[in-house]
Design a protein around this motif. Structure first.
Motif, PDB file in Angstrom:
ATOM      1  N   ARG A 172       8.929  -9.140 -43.617  1.00 26.77           N
ATOM      2  CA  ARG A 172       9.817  -8.809 -44.734  1.00 26.77           C
ATOM      3  C   ARG A 172       9.602  -7.389 -45.240  1.00 26.77           C
ATOM      4  O   ARG A 172      10.496  -6.785 -45.827  1.00 26.77           O
ATOM      5  CB  ARG A 172       9.641  -9.807 -45.875  1.00 26.77           C
ATOM      6  CG  ARG A 172       8.347  -9.656 -46.672  1.00 26.77           C
ATOM      7  CD  ARG A 172       8.259 -10.691 -47.790  1.00 26.77           C
ATOM      8  NE  ARG A 172       9.462 -10.784 -48.580  1.00 26.77           N
ATOM      9  CZ  ARG A 172       9.764  -9.972 -49.603  1.00 26.77           C
ATOM     10  NH1 ARG A 172       8.932  -9.016 -49.947  1.00 26.77           N
ATOM     11  NH2 ARG A 172      10.868 -10.131 -50.270  1.00 26.77           N
ATOM     12  N   GLY A 203      14.890 -20.020 -36.276  1.00 31.20           N
ATOM     13  CA  GLY A 203      14.227 -20.930 -37.200  1.00 31.20           C
ATOM     14  C   GLY A 203      13.288 -21.904 -36.508  1.00 31.20           C
ATOM     15  O   GLY A 203      12.754 -22.815 -37.144  1.00 31.20           O
ATOM     16  N   SER A 206      12.931 -15.740 -39.218  1.00 24.45           N
ATOM     17  CA  SER A 206      13.969 -16.201 -40.142  1.00 24.45           C
ATOM     18  C   SER A 206      13.500 -16.325 -41.590  1.00 24.45           C
ATOM     19  O   SER A 206      14.283 -16.013 -42.505  1.00 24.45           O
ATOM     20  CB  SER A 206      14.567 -17.529 -39.666  1.00 24.45           C
ATOM     21  OG  SER A 206      13.575 -18.476 -39.385  1.00 24.45           O
ATOM     22  N   GLN A 247      15.726 -14.480 -44.379  1.00 21.21           N
ATOM     23  CA  GLN A 247      16.376 -15.245 -45.441  1.00 21.21           C
ATOM     24  C   GLN A 247      15.838 -14.843 -46.811  1.00 21.21           C
ATOM     25  O   GLN A 247      16.587 -14.821 -47.794  1.00 21.21           O
ATOM     26  CB  GLN A 247      16.177 -16.732 -45.187  1.00 21.21           C
ATOM     27  CG  GLN A 247      16.921 -17.230 -43.959  1.00 21.21           C
ATOM     28  CD  GLN A 247      16.500 -18.608 -43.509  1.00 21.21           C
ATOM     29  OE1 GLN A 247      15.715 -19.286 -44.176  1.00 21.21           O
ATOM     30  NE2 GLN A 247      16.998 -19.043 -42.353  1.00 21.21           N
ATOM     31  N   GLY A 305      17.733 -12.125 -47.971  1.00 14.30           N
ATOM     32  CA  GLY A 305      19.163 -12.404 -48.137  1.00 14.30           C
ATOM     33  C   GLY A 305      19.974 -12.335 -46.867  1.00 14.30           C
ATOM     34  O   GLY A 305      21.198 -12.488 -46.897  1.00 14.30           O
ATOM     35  N   TRP A 306      19.314 -12.153 -45.712  1.00 16.06           N
ATOM     36  CA  TRP A 306      20.027 -12.093 -44.434  1.00 16.06           C
ATOM     37  C   TRP A 306      20.057 -13.502 -43.830  1.00 16.06           C
ATOM     38  O   TRP A 306      19.135 -13.918 -43.148  1.00 16.06           O
ATOM     39  CB  TRP A 306      19.328 -11.128 -43.474  1.00 16.06           C
ATOM     40  CG  TRP A 306      19.266  -9.719 -43.967  1.00 16.06           C
ATOM     41  CD1 TRP A 306      18.231  -9.116 -44.614  1.00 16.06           C
ATOM     42  CD2 TRP A 306      20.292  -8.735 -43.842  1.00 16.06           C
ATOM     43  NE1 TRP A 306      18.537  -7.815 -44.910  1.00 16.06           N
ATOM     44  CE2 TRP A 306      19.805  -7.542 -44.446  1.00 16.06           C
ATOM     45  CE3 TRP A 306      21.574  -8.721 -43.283  1.00 16.06           C
ATOM     46  CZ2 TRP A 306      20.546  -6.370 -44.511  1.00 16.06           C
ATOM     47  CZ3 TRP A 306      22.326  -7.555 -43.345  1.00 16.06           C
ATOM     48  CH2 TRP A 306      21.812  -6.393 -43.940  1.00 16.06           C
ATOM     49  N   ASN A 307      21.156 -14.216 -44.055  1.00 15.48           N
ATOM     50  CA  ASN A 307      21.261 -15.604 -43.616  1.00 15.48           C
ATOM     51  C   ASN A 307      22.033 -15.769 -42.313  1.00 15.48           C
ATOM     52  O   ASN A 307      21.995 -16.839 -41.707  1.00 15.48           O
ATOM     53  CB  ASN A 307      21.915 -16.450 -44.711  1.00 15.48           C
ATOM     54  CG  ASN A 307      21.047 -16.506 -45.968  1.00 15.48           C
ATOM     55  OD1 ASN A 307      19.846 -16.773 -45.881  1.00 15.48           O
ATOM     56  ND2 ASN A 307      21.657 -16.249 -47.119  1.00 15.48           N
ATOM     57  N   ASP A 308      22.754 -14.739 -41.902  1.00 12.17           N
ATOM     58  CA  ASP A 308      23.490 -14.793 -40.643  1.00 12.17           C
ATOM     59  C   ASP A 308      22.533 -14.465 -39.492  1.00 12.17           C
ATOM     60  O   ASP A 308      21.941 -13.385 -39.454  1.00 12.17           O
ATOM     61  CB  ASP A 308      24.647 -13.789 -40.663  1.00 12.17           C
ATOM     62  CG  ASP A 308      25.493 -13.863 -39.402  1.00 12.17           C
ATOM     63  OD1 ASP A 308      25.056 -13.318 -38.361  1.00 12.17           O
ATOM     64  OD2 ASP A 308      26.581 -14.456 -39.458  1.00 12.17           O
ATOM     65  N   ARG A 309      22.352 -15.401 -38.568  1.00 14.60           N
ATOM     66  CA  ARG A 309      21.350 -15.230 -37.510  1.00 14.60           C
ATOM     67  C   ARG A 309      21.715 -14.121 -36.529  1.00 14.60           C
ATOM     68  O   ARG A 309      20.844 -13.454 -35.995  1.00 14.60           O
ATOM     69  CB  ARG A 309      21.123 -16.560 -36.776  1.00 14.60           C
ATOM     70  CG  ARG A 309      20.376 -17.558 -37.648  1.00 14.60           C
ATOM     71  CD  ARG A 309      20.194 -18.897 -36.959  1.00 14.60           C
ATOM     72  NE  ARG A 309      19.341 -19.770 -37.758  1.00 14.60           N
ATOM     73  CZ  ARG A 309      19.092 -21.039 -37.492  1.00 14.60           C
ATOM     74  NH1 ARG A 309      19.648 -21.593 -36.406  1.00 14.60           N
ATOM     75  NH2 ARG A 309      18.310 -21.757 -38.267  1.00 14.60           N
ATOM     76  N   GLY A 336      20.665 -11.111 -38.116  1.00 13.85           N
ATOM     77  CA  GLY A 336      19.207 -11.073 -38.063  1.00 13.85           C
ATOM     78  C   GLY A 336      18.703 -10.557 -36.731  1.00 13.85           C
ATOM     79  O   GLY A 336      17.756  -9.772 -36.671  1.00 13.85           O
TER      80      GLY A 336
END
Length: 300
Positions: free
Chosen positions: A135, A197, A215, A219, A222-226, A229
């Motif tokens: 992160r 994940g 993941s 996440q 705030g990056w939830n689209d794989r 990512g």
């Protein structure tokens, strides 16, 4: 059994395993020396010392096959099987692989076989960049289209961690030059893992005991689209790739295996480790690089 006792027993098992590998390697090198004395016309296998992380030492079954990693895949796919002393251990960052204890073990292994080692294979950097610390290298989610995913990285912190990783690699160059000056060093780039994940081993409640390594940090930022990512992971690994290229330009007898971009999304067992098929693809890239080194074409 206390946690201290569990840790102590685990370290003893690891040390015993590595000691066994070094003993078998001594026997292999001695047998090859005898073969050369007899004037055996067969191609002389490469004598290899490898160190690094779980890409060289993956102890669990992989998707689509049994227990495998780069080293085991090379052994199974090489035309001439090399003699390998594998000092790698899963989960090691470069700062640990080349920290005082494991650095000394590498030196002792090289000193035990003066002028015999042809190749030092090294896999390092992945555990420095990934995990909970991942992160730190990425910025918070950016709304709207992103023209260049390099902009999603924290420039200052990314540069800092890559400098630490580079310092470890540079220390390895010093070790090679002092203790195995005739050996080539071979590194690799990793590949752009998919933040699926998926980790390793679930507990009774269904939680991953190890990992996932990408993941959670994505996440958390705030990056939830794989798919986004994966592009962020790729941007970070491109900087790692460029660091290795620059390092090899500045020193002779160093080679980088071009592994970036080789694997598809379905050729991963989890967020960091390729499937059996994926490890075989990476191993073939290693073999190709080794075969292209002058004098090695028929020895691997």
């Amino acid at each position: 059994m206390s946690s201290v006792e569990i840790y102590r027993d685990l370290q003893q098992q690891i040390n015993a395993d590595i000691a066994g590998r070094r003993s078998a390697f001594r026997d292999d090198v001695a047998a090859l020396a005898e073969q050369r004395k007899r004037g055996d016309a067969k191609p002389s296998p490469l004598i290899v010392v490898s160190a690094g992380d779980s890409w060289f030492d993956y102890p669990l079954p992989t998707k689509g096959g049994g227990v495998t990693d780069v080293i085991e895949s090379i052994r199974s796919r090489a035309t001439v099987m090399p003699a390998v002393c594998n000092l790698a251990h899963h989960g090691d960052a470069t700062t640990e692989i080349l920290g005082q204890t494991k650095r000394q073990r590498l030196i002792e292994t090289l000193k035990a076989h003066p002028n015999a080692v042809d190749v030092i294979l090294f896999s390092g950097g992945g555990d420095d960049l990934c995990g909970d610390q991942f992160r730190y290298w990425i910025k918070d989610f950016m709304d709207g289209p992103i023209a260049n995913y390099d902009d999603t990285l924290n420039d200052v912190l990314t540069r800092d961690i890559l400098e630490i990783v580079r310092a470890s690699y540079e220390d390895l160059l010093v070790i090679r030059d002092k203790y195995a000056p005739n050996a080539v060093l071979v590194f690799h780039q990793y590949d752009s893992a998919y933040p699926s994940g998926i980790g390793v081993c679930r507990d009774l409640a269904g939680h991953w005991l190890i990992g996932p390594w990408l993941s959670p940090s994505l996440q958390g930022r705030g990056w939830n689209d794989r798919d986004q990512g994966q592009k962020i992971v790729a941007a970070l690994l491109k900087r790692f790739r460029d660091m290795l290229a620059d390092l090899c330009r500045q020193a002779p007898m160093n080679y980088v295996v071009p592994t970036f971009g080789l694997l598809s999304k379905d050729q991963w067992t989890n967020e960091l480790h390729p499937s059996c098929e994926g490890f075989h693809i990476i191993a073939d890239a290693f073999i190709g690089t080794l075969q292209a080194i002058p004098g090695f074409a028929k020895r691997i």
